[in-house]
Enzyme design. Structure first.
Site, PDB file in Angstrom:
ATOM      1  CB  SER A 143      -0.976   0.032   1.310  1.00  0.00           C
ATOM      2  OG  SER A 143      -1.545   1.290   1.388  1.00  0.00           O
ATOM      3  NE  ARG A 144       2.571   1.735  -5.913  1.00  0.00           N
ATOM      4  CZ  ARG A 144       2.090   1.897  -6.798  1.00  0.00           C
ATOM      5  NH1 ARG A 144       1.719   3.180  -7.649  1.00  0.00           N
ATOM      6  NH2 ARG A 144       1.853   0.668  -7.548  1.00  0.00           N
ATOM      7  CB  VAL A 145      -1.579   5.424   1.389  1.00  0.00           C
ATOM      8  CG1 VAL A 145      -1.852   6.390   2.556  1.00  0.00           C
ATOM      9  CG2 VAL A 145      -2.123   5.830   0.129  1.00  0.00           C
TER      10      VAL A 145
END
Lengths: 132, 507
Positions: free
Chosen positions: B366-368
């Protein structure tokens, strides 16, 4: 490849345009024979439709149609014709049709535009307005 | 005044206001029709994606312009195209394709045009939104920093999803992709979230099951289901996700948070390929047209988190992609992976080993990241991610040798328990506070002495015990989002107290 009705119409139109009018009868006969040979006589309706369009475009003729629920009296008809002349430039070809389904009023068609002043359309609008 | 008189006066008023005017329209004629596609002549003033009305003898059928060519117009048809004949009249309706939006759609099952598919009454809304809309720009947005609690332990801990994020769920067929999405919807109860589930090319029986389950768990109170089933024409499948997004945008504009699930975009791409090929657009890789990337990027770009000035709402998108035999390097999967902010990768091997949800923690990202976690979760999950990574490394390594030092052995043992803890049954989301309690127990080594096969039993009874004896700790985590030192110590005592009641732990 299959030749489309539009292409037949184009060919006929272009060759007629180049030839003198005295040859036209002969050329049309030849064209009919060609269609027979190609088994395309069934496409004649479409070829005529497209030919008509090409012809009108070249000669700057706009075909218009007045469709009314009842046969129009002359006064209304001339008024409508005058109105159409204002809308389009060039020559105008008129035709009229009676369609009981409109219930009242009329439809004007020119090129691919349609002016709807039929009772049927107005009733439909009233209906949607009342529903919402 | 009686009711009747009231109605009559109302009617009179309405009719008086009604203006008697003519309408000007642009019309054309059908040249060719077939496979849900029509070629039309005329229509010189029509614009892209304008709605068309096909007048057949019995009824009016609607369509949308997709191709503007030199002397004809290509359109897709919604509904029964068999009734359209060559030469039928087509009228341009002078409006872009719109769908009804509003509170009325919540709790309903609709088709992509807003027609009701459940047994309820037809919906009447004040507002209509165009299905295609340019996504909000940079100025209107703000970073994603609030979590979406999916209630799935593996996701919330390892691959956190934030409000406004786009997280892809990818995997083979029959492996639990939809299950993750449905669990996430069920867990949104009381979280201030509207949910929209868009089914594209799914079996109607599957959707009937899902709707029944959502009703049973009361999740239908805040959920809309948009259904373009396997038997619907591809034109419906093509517009379904855009229609769903338009409905989501209504809530976004009101400053609300929306979770939208596109199930699945592989079938959407296939439907678009069908339309494109029939419209004689040139095929490219895997016969998809040149603009499949834009097809999905413009849809997923509409997921966003707006800043306070623009209402502060958000659309979180969970697109689903079905891979063929685990091939993530096919055209559509790579496209969507590159568009989204991360993916949840489901693996058949794990699924058949009994690890369900079969999330591959190594390939899922998850790039967040932890920006979208509450503080308490951040505290425990950071360490957990590390333990999981170490376990994966060691597990592969440990298969070769039997003599392992003590440290390695404890890591392996803990890793096994971690895998057990991340297992979860379907339709049983776990609240975030309870997740924190379990993860805390694991990372502080309090589960190390529980036999691996007893872990899930231990987990369930522990949670029950904490609900009875440590409710204040759960409340604190829920309300402040933090796990204070004091609560940590209390929690340790509660867990130890619980362990004293277990006979399999007393030697």
């Amino acid at each position: 490849m299959k030749i489309k009705p539009q292409q037949y119409a184009q060919v006929l139109f272009e060759s007629l345009e180049q030839a003198p009018q005295s040859d036209w009868q002969k050329m049309i006969n030849n064209f009919a024979k060609l269609l027979l040979e190609h088994n395309q006589i069934s496409q004649l309706d479409k070829i005529i439709y497209f030919f008509d369009k090409l012809w009108n475009k070249r000669k700057n003729i706009t075909s218009t149609k007045i469709i009314s629920a009842y046969k129009l009296d002359e006064q209304t008809e001339t008024l409508l014709k005058k109105y159409l002349e204002k809308l389009v430039d060039g020559e105008i070809e008129f035709s009229a049709e009676v369609d009981k389904k409109l219930k009242g009023g009329f439809l004007l068609r020119y090129n691919d535009n349609l002016i709807d002043y039929s009772l049927k359309n107005r009733l439909r609008k009233l209906k949607t307005k009342l529903i919402n | 005044m009686t009711n009747k008189d009231y109605i009559i006066t109302q009617l009179k008023e309405q009719i008086q206001d009604f203006k008697n005017e003519s309408t000007e329209k642009n019309f054309g004629k059908v040249i060719e029709v077939g496979d849900g596609i029509a070629k039309i002549s005329g229509l010189s003033q029509v614009v892209m994606s304008e709605m068309l009305e096909f007048k057949t003898e019995t009824e009016s059928i609607f369509g949308v312009v997709l191709n503007l060519e030199e002397d004809s117009v290509g359109a897709i048809i919604f509904g029964n195209y068999e009734k359209i004949k060559e030469g039928d009249e087509v009228i341009a309706l002078q409006r872009i394709l719109e769908v009804p939006v509003g509170e009325e759609v919540v709790g309903r099952v609709l088709d992509p045009l807003g027609k009701v598919l459940d047994s309820g009454k037809a919906i009447k809304t004040k507002n209509y939104y165009p299905i295609e809309k340019i996504a909000p720009g940079v100025i209107a947005r703000q970073p994603v920093d609030q979590p979406v609690q999916t209630g799935i332990k593996a996701v919330d801990a390892m691959i956190p999803i934030g409000r406004g994020q786009r997280e892809l769920i990818i995997g083979d067929r029959q492996i639990g992709k939809t299950a993750i999405a449905i669990d996430a919807i069920i867990n949104q109860k009381g979280q201030n979230m509207k949910c929209i589930y868009v089914a594209i090319g799914q079996k109607e029986s599957k959707i009937a099951n899902i709707v029944a389950k959502l009703k049973e768990t009361k999740a239908m109170d805040y959920t809309t289901v948009i259904l373009a089933g396997a038997s619907d024409p591809s034109s419906m499948l093509y517009i379904a996700p855009y229609a769903g997004c338009a409905m989501a945008e209504y809530f976004l504009d009101k400053g609300e948070d929306v979770l939208i699930i596109y199930d699945d975009l592989s079938k959407h791409a296939v439907a678009y390929r069908e339309i494109s090929l029939l419209l004689k657009r040139p095929p490219g890789r895997e016969a998809y047209p040149g603009d499949v990337f834009y097809l999905h990027s413009r849809l997923l770009e509409r997921a966003c988190r707006l800043n306070e000035k623009n209402g502060g709402g958000s659309i979180t998108a969970l697109p689903i992609i079905e891979t063929q035999a685990g091939d993530v390097s096919a055209y559509i999967p790579t496209n969507v992976i590159s568009i989204t902010d991360g993916q949840i990768y489901l693996e058949p091997d794990l699924f058949y080993q009994g690890v369900r949800p079969a999330i591959n923690a190594g390939l899922s990202v998850s790039r967040v990241g932890s920006a979208a976690q509450i503080k308490a979760m951040k505290k425990v999950a950071g360490k957990m991610r590390l333990e999981a990574a170490q376990y994966r490394e060691l597990a592969a390594f440990a298969q070769f040798g039997s003599d392992l030092d003590k440290e390695t052995q404890t890591k392996l043992e803990r890793g096994k328990r971690l895998i057990e803890i991340l297992k979860q049954d379907q339709y049983e989301p776990v609240p975030v506070a309870e997740q924190v309690v379990i993860f805390f127990a694991l990372i502080s080594g309090l589960i190390d002495d529980v036999p691996v096969e007893k872990v899930s039993e231990f987990e369930n009874s522990l949670l029950e015990f904490v609900r009875d004896n440590g409710q204040s700790i759960l409340n604190n985590i829920e309300q402040t989002g933090e796990l204070t030192e004091e609560d940590e110590n209390n929690l340790k005592t509660v867990i130890n107290n619980f362990k004293d009641t277990l006979d399999y732990l007393i030697n």
